[in-house]
Write a protein that holds these residues in place. Structure first.
Motif, PDB file in Angstrom:
ATOM      1  N   SER A  16       0.816  -1.212   0.000  1.00 26.04           N
ATOM      2  CA  SER A  16       0.000   0.000   0.000  1.00 26.04           C
ATOM      3  C   SER A  16       0.848   1.259   0.000  1.00 26.04           C
ATOM      4  N   ASP A  17       2.076   1.156   0.510  1.00 24.54           N
ATOM      5  CA  ASP A  17       2.962   2.324   0.561  1.00 24.54           C
ATOM      6  C   ASP A  17       4.101   2.207  -0.454  1.00 24.54           C
ATOM      7  N   ALA A  18       3.880   1.470  -1.516  1.00 26.82           N
ATOM      8  CA  ALA A  18       4.917   1.264  -2.519  1.00 26.82           C
ATOM      9  C   ALA A  18       5.376   2.604  -3.107  1.00 26.82           C
ATOM     10  N   ASP A  19       6.697   2.779  -3.226  1.00 36.75           N
ATOM     11  CA  ASP A  19       7.224   4.003  -3.827  1.00 36.75           C
ATOM     12  C   ASP A  19       7.382   3.805  -5.330  1.00 36.75           C
ATOM     13  N   ALA A  20       7.937   4.810  -5.991  1.00 33.08           N
ATOM     14  CA  ALA A  20       8.063   4.765  -7.449  1.00 33.08           C
ATOM     15  C   ALA A  20       8.912   3.587  -7.906  1.00 33.08           C
ATOM     16  N   GLU A  21       9.944   3.275  -7.149  1.00 31.63           N
ATOM     17  CA  GLU A  21      10.810   2.149  -7.521  1.00 31.63           C
ATOM     18  C   GLU A  21      10.053   0.819  -7.424  1.00 31.63           C
ATOM     19  N   ALA A  22       9.261   0.653  -6.355  1.00 30.21           N
ATOM     20  CA  ALA A  22       8.498  -0.590  -6.192  1.00 30.21           C
ATOM     21  C   ALA A  22       7.436  -0.724  -7.281  1.00 30.21           C
ATOM     22  N   ILE A  23       6.815   0.392  -7.652  1.00 29.09           N
ATOM     23  CA  ILE A  23       5.823   0.355  -8.729  1.00 29.09           C
ATOM     24  C   ILE A  23       6.488  -0.035 -10.041  1.00 29.09           C
ATOM     25  N   ALA A  24       7.690   0.507 -10.299  1.00 33.30           N
ATOM     26  CA  ALA A  24       8.418   0.167 -11.524  1.00 33.30           C
ATOM     27  C   ALA A  24       8.765  -1.320 -11.561  1.00 33.30           C
ATOM     28  N   GLU A  25       9.140  -1.879 -10.418  1.00 32.55           N
ATOM     29  CA  GLU A  25       9.455  -3.311 -10.347  1.00 32.55           C
ATOM     30  C   GLU A  25       8.217  -4.158 -10.614  1.00 32.55           C
ATOM     31  N   ALA A  26       7.075  -3.719 -10.078  1.00 30.63           N
ATOM     32  CA  ALA A  26       5.827  -4.452 -10.317  1.00 30.63           C
ATOM     33  C   ALA A  26       5.457  -4.425 -11.794  1.00 30.63           C
ATOM     34  N   ILE A  27       5.618  -3.275 -12.429  1.00 31.55           N
ATOM     35  CA  ILE A  27       5.291  -3.161 -13.855  1.00 31.55           C
ATOM     36  C   ILE A  27       6.217  -4.046 -14.678  1.00 31.55           C
ATOM     37  N   GLU A  28       7.475  -4.106 -14.300  1.00 32.51           N
ATOM     38  CA  GLU A  28       8.424  -4.966 -15.018  1.00 32.51           C
ATOM     39  C   GLU A  28       8.026  -6.431 -14.906  1.00 32.51           C
ATOM     40  N   ALA A  29       7.582  -6.841 -13.714  1.00 30.04           N
ATOM     41  CA  ALA A  29       7.142  -8.231 -13.530  1.00 30.04           C
ATOM     42  C   ALA A  29       5.926  -8.533 -14.410  1.00 30.04           C
ATOM     43  N   VAL A  30       5.059  -7.550 -14.560  1.00 31.93           N
ATOM     44  CA  VAL A  30       3.882  -7.739 -15.407  1.00 31.93           C
ATOM     45  C   VAL A  30       4.290  -7.866 -16.868  1.00 31.93           C
ATOM     46  N   THR A  31       5.108  -6.945 -17.340  1.00 31.09           N
ATOM     47  CA  THR A  31       5.471  -6.957 -18.762  1.00 31.09           C
ATOM     48  C   THR A  31       6.308  -8.178 -19.125  1.00 31.09           C
ATOM     49  N   ASP A  32       7.080  -8.681 -18.183  1.00 34.59           N
ATOM     50  CA  ASP A  32       7.866  -9.895 -18.445  1.00 34.59           C
ATOM     51  C   ASP A  32       6.967 -11.084 -18.767  1.00 34.59           C
ATOM     52  N   ALA A  33       5.754 -11.078 -18.228  1.00 33.46           N
ATOM     53  CA  ALA A  33       4.806 -12.181 -18.475  1.00 33.46           C
ATOM     54  C   ALA A  33       4.136 -12.082 -19.843  1.00 33.46           C
ATOM     55  N   LYS A  34       4.317 -10.932 -20.523  1.00 27.61           N
ATOM     56  CA  LYS A  34       3.692 -10.688 -21.839  1.00 27.61           C
ATOM     57  C   LYS A  34       2.188 -11.026 -21.824  1.00 27.61           C
ATOM     58  N   PRO A  35       1.439 -10.384 -20.934  1.00 26.51           N
ATOM     59  CA  PRO A  35       0.014 -10.738 -20.773  1.00 26.51           C
ATOM     60  C   PRO A  35      -0.881 -10.154 -21.864  1.00 26.51           C
ATOM     61  N   ASP A  36      -1.943 -10.884 -22.149  1.00 32.01           N
ATOM     62  CA  ASP A  36      -2.992 -10.371 -23.035  1.00 32.01           C
ATOM     63  C   ASP A  36      -4.013  -9.556 -22.248  1.00 32.01           C
ATOM     64  N   ALA A  37      -4.044  -9.745 -20.926  1.00 27.37           N
ATOM     65  CA  ALA A  37      -4.977  -9.020 -20.061  1.00 27.37           C
ATOM     66  C   ALA A  37      -4.322  -8.781 -18.711  1.00 27.37           C
ATOM     67  N   VAL A  38      -4.556  -7.600 -18.147  1.00 26.06           N
ATOM     68  CA  VAL A  38      -4.002  -7.237 -16.840  1.00 26.06           C
ATOM     69  C   VAL A  38      -5.136  -6.741 -15.947  1.00 26.06           C
ATOM     70  N   VAL A  39      -5.248  -7.307 -14.764  1.00 27.64           N
ATOM     71  CA  VAL A  39      -6.259  -6.902 -13.785  1.00 27.64           C
ATOM     72  C   VAL A  39      -5.586  -6.033 -12.729  1.00 27.64           C
ATOM     73  N   LEU A  40      -6.153  -4.871 -12.468  1.00 32.12           N
ATOM     74  CA  LEU A  40      -5.635  -4.003 -11.422  1.00 32.12           C
ATOM     75  C   LEU A  40      -6.570  -4.081 -10.225  1.00 32.12           C
ATOM     76  N   ALA A  41      -6.099  -4.684  -9.134  1.00 29.42           N
ATOM     77  CA  ALA A  41      -6.936  -4.921  -7.951  1.00 29.42           C
ATOM     78  C   ALA A  41      -6.445  -4.059  -6.799  1.00 29.42           C
ATOM     79  N   THR A  42      -6.757  -2.774  -6.888  1.00 30.02           N
ATOM     80  CA  THR A  42      -6.505  -1.843  -5.788  1.00 30.02           C
ATOM     81  C   THR A  42      -7.851  -1.400  -5.226  1.00 30.02           C
ATOM     82  N   PRO A  43      -7.886  -0.934  -3.977  1.00 27.61           N
ATOM     83  CA  PRO A  43      -9.183  -0.724  -3.317  1.00 27.61           C
ATOM     84  C   PRO A  43      -9.857   0.611  -3.592  1.00 27.61           C
ATOM     85  N   ASP A  44      -9.194   1.516  -4.319  1.00 31.32           N
ATOM     86  CA  ASP A  44      -9.791   2.833  -4.524  1.00 31.32           C
ATOM     87  C   ASP A  44      -9.196   3.477  -5.773  1.00 31.32           C
TER      88      ASP A  44
END
Length: 418
Positions: free
Chosen positions: A220-248
């Motif tokens: 919940s308190d992820a900084d810019a670096e943590a967000i960038a790492e999460a995006i990299e993990a997503v793009t590495d999977a080469k997904p056809d669909a991405v679900v964003l499950a945040t509460p607000d």
């Protein structure tokens, strides 16, 4: 000997013979112990309290829910009321999570002697009232609180809802992915209970399909670096669909939408969920969400139901959760009819019974008519089947599938059940 006398004499001989046999060593048949009838806890008048927001950041969803309860009560009373008496409604403001309004309002409802409360709409506020409601022996029926942890936290067994718990949307997402020939999907989820349960539910819903799922947790308190790492993990999977499950729809959600779009997994590949679906026309650059998909929980209000709501409050323009509030009210009234008592404990005891395993009926009046000759009903309401499970949660939920346009506003595409 007259024929009637002969029959009576023979019957007497049979009774004597059976009595004699019973005395020759056979085990006496035990007398069944009658099931005790619960002591009534009501006063003869079903009094319904409501807790919906008329102030705070989500006040815009309150009027439709108040009108939904009032519309239901109007019809219940027109059909003869509950156990021969008109239903009474007491409305109070729940406020939002930034204040203690909900606790103050709940105390006022207790002082008014309400038997059941429809609301709150907020999951956070519902959680704050669980212990207070249990102490007062007053059930809460929420038409909009979707956090899954509410079920586990309900130690007093007084919390019910007519809206599906948030993990149900995973079933709809899985169906949409299959229909759209998605081969690989990813979910970016907040490290909280709603996020983790949705990620787990999506993995379960995809079992048996050939769709691979990459799950990426973010704090919940992820900084810019943590967000960038999460995006990299997503793009590495080469997904056809991405679900964003945040509460607000707060800063983190907006940062993730922007980063996912910049990484090439925005647009039609991106799916927002019920917690973060919002109008982003003033919050994000124009066109950023164009083509993005999303899910909106709750039933659709058709023209006939909208007219009922407008009769109660002509100013209502957003009908979200009105159907669920209406159905919560009808279920509470039917539970009191089944119990023959309007007390909170009686409503808790019979609420699920009003929703499952009986003769189908679709209004209070119709269900009340069924109960004049049959012992069991199964109320199917405006919001759908509303079958409650053992935990007091609907077994299925309705969702509107939406798509965003170039103005970052969403529009309806279809309605599905999951």
């Amino acid at each position: 000997m007259p024929r009637q006398f002969a029959r009576t004499a023979v019957a007497a001989v049979v009774v004597v013979a059976l009595a004699a046999l019973a005395g020759c060593g056979s085990t006496p048949t035990p007398t069944p112990t009658p099931t005790p009838t619960p002591t009534p806890t009501g006063d003869g008048v079903l009094k319904i309290g409501t807790l919906f927001p008329s102030s705070g950041g989500v006040a815009f969803i309150g009027p439709a829910q108040v009108a939904g309860v009032n519309a239901a009560v109007r019809e219940i009373n027109a059909a003869g009321g509950v156990n021969g008496a008109p239903v009474v409604v007491v409305n109070r403001n729940s406020g939002d999570a930034s204040t203690e309004t909900v606790e103050t309002s709940f105390a006022e409802l207790v002082a008014e002697g309400v038997d059941v409360v429809i609301g709150p709409s907020s999951s956070v506020l519902s959680q704050r009232l669980l212990d207070l409601a249990a102490d007062a022996d007053i059930p809460l029926i929420s038409p909009a609180a979707t956090y899954p942890q509410l079920t586990a936290l309900d130690e007093g067994d007084i919390f019910f809802r007519t809206i599906a718990s948030s993990p149900h949307q995973a079933i709809v997402l899985a169906d949409q992915f299959v229909a759209r020939d998605v081969a690989t999907a990813a979910i970016v989820y907040r490290d909280d209970d709603p996020g983790a349960t949705l990620a787990a539910a999506l993995a379960t819903a995809l079992e048996g399909s050939e769709i691979e799922l990459e799950a990426v947790e973010i704090a919940s308190d992820a900084d810019a670096e943590a967000i960038a790492e999460a995006i990299e993990a997503v793009t590495d999977a080469k997904p056809d669909a991405v679900v964003l499950a945040t509460p607000d729809n707060g800063d983190q959600t907006k940062a993730l939408i922007s980063a996912l779009t910049a990484a090439g997994v925005g647009g039609a590949k991106l799916w927002l969920t019920t917690g973060n679906l919002a109008d982003y026309s003033q919050a994000l650059p124009g066109g950023l969400l164009n083509g993005v998909n999303g899910l909106l929980d709750g039933a659709e209000a058709d023209a006939a139901f909208q007219a009922k709501i407008k009769q109660e409050d002509p100013g209502v323009i957003d009908f979200r959760y009105a159907a669920e509030a209406y159905d919560a009210t009808v279920l509470a009234a039917l539970a009191a009819v089944l119990a023959g008592d309007d007390g909170g404990a009686s409503i808790v005891r019979m609420l699920r019974a009003a929703s499952v395993d009986g003769i189908k009926c679709t209004s209070f009046g119709e269900c009340a008519d069924v109960l004049t000759t049959q012992p069991d009903i199964d109320y199917d309401g405006i919001s759908g089947s509303v079958n409650l499970d053992a935990d007091g949660d609907p077994e299925r939920g309705g969702y509107v599938v939406v798509a965003y346009n170039g103005e970052n506003k969403y529009a309806r595409q279809s309605f599905v059940v999951g």
